[in-house]
Design an enzyme around this catalytic site. Structure first.
Site, PDB file in Angstrom:
ATOM      1  N   SER A   1       4.830   6.224  -4.937  1.00  0.00           N
ATOM      2  CA  SER A   1       5.620   5.510  -3.928  1.00  0.00           C
ATOM      3  C   SER A   1       6.961   6.188  -3.695  1.00  0.00           C
ATOM      4  O   SER A   1       7.655   6.583  -4.640  1.00  0.00           O
ATOM      5  CB  SER A   1       5.836   4.065  -4.396  1.00  0.00           C
ATOM      6  OG  SER A   1       6.601   3.342  -3.467  1.00  0.00           O
TER       7      SER A   1
ATOM      8  N   ARG B   1      -0.417  -6.432  -7.560  1.00  0.00           N
ATOM      9  CA  ARG B   1      -1.407  -6.331  -8.619  1.00  0.00           C
ATOM     10  C   ARG B   1      -0.813  -6.768  -9.961  1.00  0.00           C
ATOM     11  O   ARG B   1       0.393  -6.724 -10.166  1.00  0.00           O
ATOM     12  CB  ARG B   1      -1.918  -4.885  -8.738  1.00  0.00           C
ATOM     13  CG  ARG B   1      -2.808  -4.445  -7.593  1.00  0.00           C
ATOM     14  CD  ARG B   1      -3.378  -3.058  -7.847  1.00  0.00           C
ATOM     15  NE  ARG B   1      -2.335  -2.058  -8.023  1.00  0.00           N
ATOM     16  CZ  ARG B   1      -1.966  -1.559  -9.201  1.00  0.00           C
ATOM     17  NH1 ARG B   1      -2.571  -1.957 -10.311  1.00  0.00           N
ATOM     18  NH2 ARG B   1      -1.006  -0.660  -9.266  1.00  0.00           N
TER      19      ARG B   1
END
Length: 552
Positions: free
Chosen positions: A258, A76
């Site tokens: 993450s 992204r």
């Protein structure tokens, strides 16, 4: 012209009324709406091994998955996202680095450029689908794109309507449109555009334009951002979390950035998966926003993630990954020559035991997962509603920095609501909704450290998965909620005195450190980082929430 248009449709029952295309300035005569998976494979397999990644269309792996390439952009581009500033959004949006304003005039110019591109391509794909499994609140999404890979990706990630639902809900206008002209660069001369990539969202007109990036995740997260704006207006809290359900119907939400273990811990063989990434919490309970999963593939093995590994078959889309050899078409999951962000998209029903429909009751437990590489946070602690708001807004984890002359140091990472990049509204709005729903439904919230114990990274050891699973089992059984607690200094957290299957010593992290004074310094330093980070939210946070943070 209508006859000429429809002869390229796969069936007249799928045909999009001509006036809907012309309404948006579309007049491409080769329109493929809601194509079957085999049809998309056939189109995507053209020119599979071009040396130029920009023109590599796609191929088929040895397990039957489509293998596609997104070109220059393999992730992204949050700095290139724009939101139209107008009379409606001026006072609503959380403006700043996350939501960068662009004028309606500039957006309209970008839209015209995108439409011109879409009209001149050999074919135009149309994908219709729902965002949200709750029939009372779901959004109708329509995607226009020029790559078969993008079409299949969104057919996986949106909830696929039946033929009857297509006739009923998609024969007229829809709730949101995506115009994906990713292969076409955005012109930097347009005011507000910062690079050749621009993802421009018009929340008032309910349209998104994508230029200069072919990364499919922009569409997925674009839809997620839209739900973050539209769902709260209906009293629905949007959540960047996974969700699963026990045999008794008890629902757990798992949040985590993450590296915290969210994917691994949400895949519990004793529980059904509701979803792995995006959810809404309505008056009816929890529902998955998506129809599929978008999982990381780097270093993937059957032993590590058997359900993801087995989901990579016909209908799945592997993104930006190489083969061990072109002859075998066997995928090399260790190859990161294109990007470390290798991904796979597949329908939710590729996961054995996944719930269909993907809905559940009101959550009994919420887990905030953090990988504390400083090694000072307890493996589990119970949060008050105010502490839950504080830690939800904070969204903490710690990552290990790169090696420089043999020295490695943890780096604190904060992301509001565990998904700051997708928030159009101020984080305190979502946190207030979370606390209200917790109080209304008696939901417990737990902070779980899957990071280090016995010292920071490089000194201590990573918390064992076995111990973390035992902790979560004790939460699900009710053992922890009914147990006794001690207070954890500075952060003022309630930590259990004992957990079945977990050594008592590790429950208070100070007990695992040899150098106690170093523990105190490190804990205090982390508390300071929390306080510094929270300053940017204090102007809209209540005194109770501010006081729920660390006390130095």
């Amino acid at each position: 012209m209508l006859h000429h248009l429809r002869k390229y449709m796969y069936s007249t029952s799928k045909a999009l009324p001509l006036e809907q295309l012309t309404r948006w300035g579309l007049h491409n005569t080769t329109v493929i709406r809601n194509a079957s998976t085999p049809e998309l494979y056939e189109i995507a397999a053209m020119n599979p091994f071009s040396a130029d990644p920009e023109t590599r269309q796609g191929s088929i792996s040895s397990t039957g998955a489509m293998v596609a390439y997104s070109g220059k952009r393999t992730g992204r581009s949050p700095k290139d996202k724009r939101v139209v500033l107008d009379e409606q959004t001026e006072q609503e949006i959380w403006w700043g680095n996350v939501n960068i304003p662009i004028s309606k005039k500039s957006h309209n110019l970008l839209e015209q450029i995108a439409l011109k591109f879409l009209n001149t391509r050999p074919r135009l794909f149309v994908v219709d689908g729902y965002a949200g499994w709750d029939p009372q609140s779901r959004l109708r999404i329509r995607v226009f794109c020029t790559r078969a890979y993008h079409a299949l990706f969104m057919q996986n990630m949106l909830i696929k309507p039946t033929n009857e639902q297509l006739k009923k809900d998609f024969s007229d206008d829809v709730d949101f449109h995506i115009f994906n002209a990713g292969p076409m660069a955005a012109p930097k001369l347009v005011e507000g555009v910062g690079s050749e990539t621009c993802v421009s969202v018009n929340l008032t007109d309910k349209k998104m334009v994508i230029l200069g990036t072919q990364y499919a995740g922009e569409m997925k997260k674009g839809v997620f951002g839209v739900t973050h704006y539209m769902f709260p207006k209906q009293g629905i809290l949007t959540l960047h979390s996974s969700a699963n359900e026990g045999e008794d119907g008890d629902v757990t939400l798992l949040f985590g950035l993450s590296g915290t273990g969210k994917t691994t811990l949400s895949a519990d063989p004793k529980r059904k998966l509701i979803g792995d990434d995006e959810h809404g919490w309505s008056d009816n309970g929890i529902f998955n926003i998506e129809g599929g999963c978008y999982a990381k593939c780097v270093d993937l093995t059957y032993e590590k993630e058997p359900e993801i590994y087995d989901a990579i078959k016909f209908g799945a889309v592997l993104e930006n990954i190489e083969f061990l050899s072109k002859d075998s078409r066997e995928v090399d999951y260790n190859n990161i020559s294109i990007t470390e962000n290798t991904r796979v998209s597949y329908p939710l029903d590729f996961i054995p035991g996944a719930k269909n429909p993907a809905v559940g009751g009101h959550p009994k437990n919420i887990l905030f997962l953090t990988c504390d590489a400083y090694g000072v946070l307890p493996p589990v602690s119970l949060l008050t509603p105010e502490q839950a708001m504080y830690h939800f807004i904070t969204g903490y984890t710690a990552k290990v920095a790169g090696t420089e002359m043999g020295v490695k140091e943890p780096v604190a990472t904060f992301s509001a609501c565990f998904g700051e990049a997708f928030l159009p509204l101020h984080p305190t709005l979502y946190a207030t909704m979370l606390a209200d729903k917790m109080k209304q439904h008696g939901t417990k919230c737990w902070l779980i450290n899957t990071g280090w114990s016995g010292g920071k990274y490089g000194v201590g050891k990573r918390m064992s998965l076995k111990n973390t699973r035992s902790i979560i089992d004790a939460i699900h059984s009710g053992e922890l909620a009914n147990g006794e607690f001690d207070n954890f200094e500075i952060f003022n957290l309630r930590i259990p005195k004992r957990v079945t299957g977990v050594p008592d010593q590790i429950l208070h992290p100070k007990n695992t450190w040899t150098n106690k004074s170093e523990f105190d310094r490190t804990l205090r330093s982390l508390g300071e980082k929390f306080q510094q980070n929270f300053q940017k939210y204090q102007n809209k946070a209540s005194p109770e929430v501010i006081n729920a943070g660390p006390k130095l």
